[in-house]
Design a protein around this motif. Structure first.
Motif, PDB file in Angstrom:
ATOM      1  N   ARG A 235      48.087  34.556  47.875  1.00 57.09           N
ATOM      2  CA  ARG A 235      48.477  35.236  46.829  1.00 57.09           C
ATOM      3  C   ARG A 235      46.914  35.884  45.537  1.00 57.09           C
ATOM      4  NH1 ARG A 235      53.227  32.417  45.079  1.00 57.09           N
ATOM      5  NH2 ARG A 235      53.789  32.262  47.089  1.00 57.09           N
ATOM      6  N   TRP A 236      46.342  35.235  44.959  1.00 56.96           N
ATOM      7  CA  TRP A 236      45.480  35.491  44.362  1.00 56.96           C
ATOM      8  C   TRP A 236      43.800  36.528  44.982  1.00 56.96           C
ATOM      9  CZ3 TRP A 236      39.798  35.700  45.969  1.00 56.96           C
ATOM     10  CH2 TRP A 236      39.836  34.488  47.101  1.00 56.96           C
ATOM     11  N   LEU A 237      44.058  36.770  46.454  1.00 51.21           N
ATOM     12  CA  LEU A 237      42.769  37.603  47.165  1.00 51.21           C
ATOM     13  C   LEU A 237      43.900  38.690  47.292  1.00 51.21           C
ATOM     14  CD1 LEU A 237      42.211  35.812  50.714  1.00 51.21           C
ATOM     15  CD2 LEU A 237      40.665  36.644  49.138  1.00 51.21           C
ATOM     16  N   GLY A 241      42.376  42.071  45.382  1.00 53.29           N
ATOM     17  CA  GLY A 241      42.443  43.469  46.285  1.00 53.29           C
ATOM     18  C   GLY A 241      43.001  44.886  45.612  1.00 53.29           C
ATOM     19  N   LEU A 242      44.054  43.669  44.846  1.00 59.71           N
ATOM     20  CA  LEU A 242      44.441  45.369  44.258  1.00 59.71           C
ATOM     21  C   LEU A 242      44.368  45.910  42.554  1.00 59.71           C
ATOM     22  CD1 LEU A 242      48.442  44.981  44.540  1.00 59.71           C
ATOM     23  CD2 LEU A 242      47.217  46.225  45.787  1.00 59.71           C
ATOM     24  N   GLY A 243      43.757  44.316  41.878  1.00 58.01           N
ATOM     25  CA  GLY A 243      43.460  44.539  40.814  1.00 58.01           C
ATOM     26  C   GLY A 243      41.424  45.503  41.152  1.00 58.01           C
ATOM     27  N   LEU A 244      40.875  44.385  41.959  1.00 53.34           N
ATOM     28  CA  LEU A 244      39.803  44.912  41.572  1.00 53.34           C
ATOM     29  C   LEU A 244      39.262  46.719  41.948  1.00 53.34           C
ATOM     30  CD1 LEU A 244      37.059  42.717  42.083  1.00 53.34           C
ATOM     31  CD2 LEU A 244      36.593  43.404  44.056  1.00 53.34           C
ATOM     32  N   PRO A 245      39.513  47.649  42.462  1.00 52.39           N
ATOM     33  CA  PRO A 245      39.887  48.514  42.237  1.00 52.39           C
ATOM     34  C   PRO A 245      39.772  49.336  40.495  1.00 52.39           C
ATOM     35  CG  PRO A 245      40.945  48.484  44.307  1.00 52.39           C
ATOM     36  CD  PRO A 245      41.409  47.197  43.821  1.00 52.39           C
ATOM     37  N   LEU A 246      40.751  48.707  40.587  1.00 49.26           N
ATOM     38  CA  LEU A 246      41.635  49.062  38.880  1.00 49.26           C
ATOM     39  C   LEU A 246      40.420  48.577  37.871  1.00 49.26           C
ATOM     40  CD1 LEU A 246      45.124  48.443  38.793  1.00 49.26           C
ATOM     41  CD2 LEU A 246      44.566  50.812  38.720  1.00 49.26           C
ATOM     42  N   PHE A 247      39.764  47.211  38.170  1.00 51.11           N
ATOM     43  CA  PHE A 247      38.924  46.908  37.387  1.00 51.11           C
ATOM     44  C   PHE A 247      37.834  47.471  36.981  1.00 51.11           C
ATOM     45  CE2 PHE A 247      35.298  43.776  36.944  1.00 51.11           C
ATOM     46  CZ  PHE A 247      34.609  43.536  35.653  1.00 51.11           C
ATOM     47  N   VAL A 248      37.108  48.299  38.598  1.00 53.09           N
ATOM     48  CA  VAL A 248      35.653  48.671  38.829  1.00 53.09           C
ATOM     49  C   VAL A 248      36.076  50.066  38.160  1.00 53.09           C
ATOM     50  CG1 VAL A 248      34.887  50.294  40.410  1.00 53.09           C
ATOM     51  CG2 VAL A 248      35.412  47.507  41.095  1.00 53.09           C
ATOM     52  N   LYS A 249      37.364  50.986  38.373  1.00 50.73           N
ATOM     53  CA  LYS A 249      37.698  51.855  37.239  1.00 50.73           C
ATOM     54  C   LYS A 249      37.210  52.061  35.684  1.00 50.73           C
ATOM     55  CE  LYS A 249      41.011  55.514  37.152  1.00 50.73           C
ATOM     56  NZ  LYS A 249      42.541  55.597  37.448  1.00 50.73           N
ATOM     57  N   ARG A 250      37.530  50.977  35.154  1.00 47.52           N
ATOM     58  CA  ARG A 250      38.590  51.136  33.929  1.00 47.52           C
ATOM     59  C   ARG A 250      36.522  50.688  33.945  1.00 47.52           C
ATOM     60  NH1 ARG A 250      41.646  45.906  31.236  1.00 47.52           N
ATOM     61  NH2 ARG A 250      40.336  46.475  29.470  1.00 47.52           N
ATOM     62  N   VAL A 251      35.600  49.670  34.435  1.00 44.38           N
ATOM     63  CA  VAL A 251      34.259  49.810  34.052  1.00 44.38           C
ATOM     64  C   VAL A 251      33.474  50.656  34.335  1.00 44.38           C
ATOM     65  CG1 VAL A 251      32.213  48.399  35.023  1.00 44.38           C
ATOM     66  CG2 VAL A 251      34.150  47.252  34.757  1.00 44.38           C
ATOM     67  N   ALA A 252      33.490  51.839  35.024  1.00 46.42           N
ATOM     68  CA  ALA A 252      33.429  52.798  35.252  1.00 46.42           C
ATOM     69  C   ALA A 252      32.778  54.200  33.767  1.00 46.42           C
ATOM     70  CB  ALA A 252      33.084  53.648  36.732  1.00 46.42           C
ATOM     71  N   ARG A 253      34.309  54.357  33.467  1.00 51.81           N
ATOM     72  CA  ARG A 253      34.940  54.666  32.979  1.00 51.81           C
ATOM     73  C   ARG A 253      33.998  54.594  31.081  1.00 51.81           C
ATOM     74  NH1 ARG A 253      41.284  55.195  31.688  1.00 51.81           N
ATOM     75  NH2 ARG A 253      40.142  54.380  29.812  1.00 51.81           N
ATOM     76  N   ARG A 254      33.894  53.371  30.727  1.00 52.75           N
ATOM     77  CA  ARG A 254      33.646  53.454  29.608  1.00 52.75           C
ATOM     78  C   ARG A 254      32.270  53.250  30.042  1.00 52.75           C
ATOM     79  NH1 ARG A 254      34.909  47.060  29.139  1.00 52.75           N
ATOM     80  NH2 ARG A 254      37.647  47.429  29.249  1.00 52.75           N
ATOM     81  N   ARG A 255      31.323  52.728  31.083  1.00 53.61           N
ATOM     82  CA  ARG A 255      30.027  53.156  31.188  1.00 53.61           C
ATOM     83  C   ARG A 255      29.690  54.970  31.267  1.00 53.61           C
ATOM     84  NH1 ARG A 255      25.711  50.043  33.531  1.00 53.61           N
ATOM     85  NH2 ARG A 255      25.713  48.229  32.441  1.00 53.61           N
ATOM     86  N   ILE A 256      30.435  55.446  31.745  1.00 50.84           N
ATOM     87  CA  ILE A 256      30.648  57.250  31.566  1.00 50.84           C
ATOM     88  C   ILE A 256      30.279  57.262  30.354  1.00 50.84           C
ATOM     89  CG2 ILE A 256      31.066  59.360  32.450  1.00 50.84           C
ATOM     90  CD1 ILE A 256      31.993  58.024  35.579  1.00 50.84           C
ATOM     91  N   PHE A 257      31.445  57.204  29.593  1.00 48.59           N
ATOM     92  CA  PHE A 257      31.449  57.096  28.316  1.00 48.59           C
ATOM     93  C   PHE A 257      30.054  56.898  26.490  1.00 48.59           C
ATOM     94  CE2 PHE A 257      36.239  58.571  29.084  1.00 48.59           C
ATOM     95  CZ  PHE A 257      36.294  59.581  28.543  1.00 48.59           C
ATOM     96  N   ALA A 258      29.787  55.789  27.497  1.00 46.38           N
ATOM     97  CA  ALA A 258      28.967  55.082  26.454  1.00 46.38           C
ATOM     98  C   ALA A 258      27.891  55.885  26.737  1.00 46.38           C
ATOM     99  CB  ALA A 258      28.706  53.994  26.916  1.00 46.38           C
TER     100      ALA A 258
END
Ligand SMILES: Nc1nc2c(ncn2[C@@H]2O[C@H](COP(=O)(O)OP(=O)(O)OP(=O)(O)O)[C@@H](O)[C@H]2O)c(=O)[nH]1
Ligand SMILES: [Mg+2]
Length: 284
Positions: A235-237, A241-258
């Motif tokens: 289950r954790w995989l 597997g679903l959470g990782l792309p969302l997390f990457v997107k969020r981090v990327a968005r924050r970095r771009i804004f910053a």
């Protein structure tokens, strides 16, 4: 419920008679049949094997088969299972490593609804006498598969398991070597059968010669691990597997804004729009 014990023997095992005696101590002929498959690759061993076969039949009502110039732990067990008539089958090693006192408890688990019951060395109450690096590797193998799949068996590579015979047949195993036990366990779980486990003690071989070749077996075992992990991801995989792309997107968005790029692009767009509006006004 009748049991079929399957014993593979390569050439000659000095502890075979004691292995069979221990089985008869826990199960009578009515309760269990004993099938032995001798693979004789050294012709000089035939002289020992033939009288031993007759002796084991007379004393313990064991049926045995000889394959000449053929070998393979897995293929010998599959051959034995094809001759079996019991409701359940249990592979037993001829070097006294398996804890046959667990057999009655395994049978109870099957009666209660399990399809496969593993004798497990790596759970509370189970243990190994005479640990070697090979056993540590087998512990790691099961640990990795359990962490990355939904298989509920902490000792996937141990051959000492009780299988419902129809489950063994349904799995339609192909492995010819030692990885047969891993193939049967992983595929049974993938097919939705109930795999349970009981603690068991495993004793390393005291006499005779090991036939296990570690390097040769790595690939064999690896493919069943891959099938388990791909077909039954933990289950954790799945969540990762679903959470990782969302997390990457969020981090990327924050970095771009910053980074200020977005602000710069925003100001540029505003300036562009106001220039265009001014131009339109001038044209009028
Ligand atoms: N018929 C048959 N039996 C085999 C073959 N290879 C191994 N065996 C038997 O399978 C059982 C287990 O083999 P072992 O050599 O003890 O393998 P292992 O238990 O993984 O290795 P150790 O930990 O060193 O004991 C023994 O009863 C062997 O005689 C084979 O090619 N054909
Ligand atoms: Mg052994």
């Amino acid at each position: 419920m009748k049991i079929s014990f399957l014993i593979p023997v390569l050439n000659y095992e000095p502890t075979l008679a004691e292995t069979v005696q221990r089985l008869r101590d826990v199960c009578t002929s009515e309760e269990a049949e004993i099938l032995i498959v001798f693979d004789v690759t050294r012709p000089e061993c035939l002289g020992q094997v033939e009288p031993q076969r007759a002796d084991l039949t007379t004393k313990f009502d064991a049926r045995s088969f000889v394959r000449l110039n053929e070998r393979g732990f897995g293929s010998a067990l599959r051959y034995a299972a094809d001759q079996a008539r019991g409701d359940v089958v249990v592979p037993i090693m001829a070097d006294l490593s398996d804890d046959v006192s667990v057999v009655p408890a395994m049978r109870e688990r099957i009666s209660a609804g399990a399809d496969v019951v593993a004798g497990a060395r790596y759970i509370k109450g189970g243990r190994i006498v005479g640990d070697t690096p090979k056993q540590r590797l087998s512990l790691l193998y099961s640990w990795l598969i359990v962490a990355m799949s939904e298989i509920k068996c902490r000792d996937i590579s141990n051959s000492f398991k009780m299988y419902r015979r129809d489950v063994w047949q349904a799995v339609n195993a192909q492995a010819g070597s030692f990885d047969l036990s891993a193939e049967l366990t992983v595929k049974a779980a993938v097919l939705g059968y109930r795999v349970e486990q009981l603690p068991a003690t495993w004793v390393n071989r005291q006499v005779g010669k090991s036939n296990f070749r570690l390097v040769r077996e790595l690939w064999h075992y690896g493919r069943w691990a891959a099938i388990g992990v791909l077909c039954l991801p933990a289950r954790w995989l799945v969540v990762a597997g679903l959470g990782l792309p969302l997390f990457v997107k969020r981090v990327a968005r924050r970095r771009i804004f910053a980074s200020g790029h977005v602000r710069a692009a925003g100001s540029y767009a505003t300036a562009l729009l106001s220039d265009t509006a001014q131009g339109e006004l001038d044209d009028r």
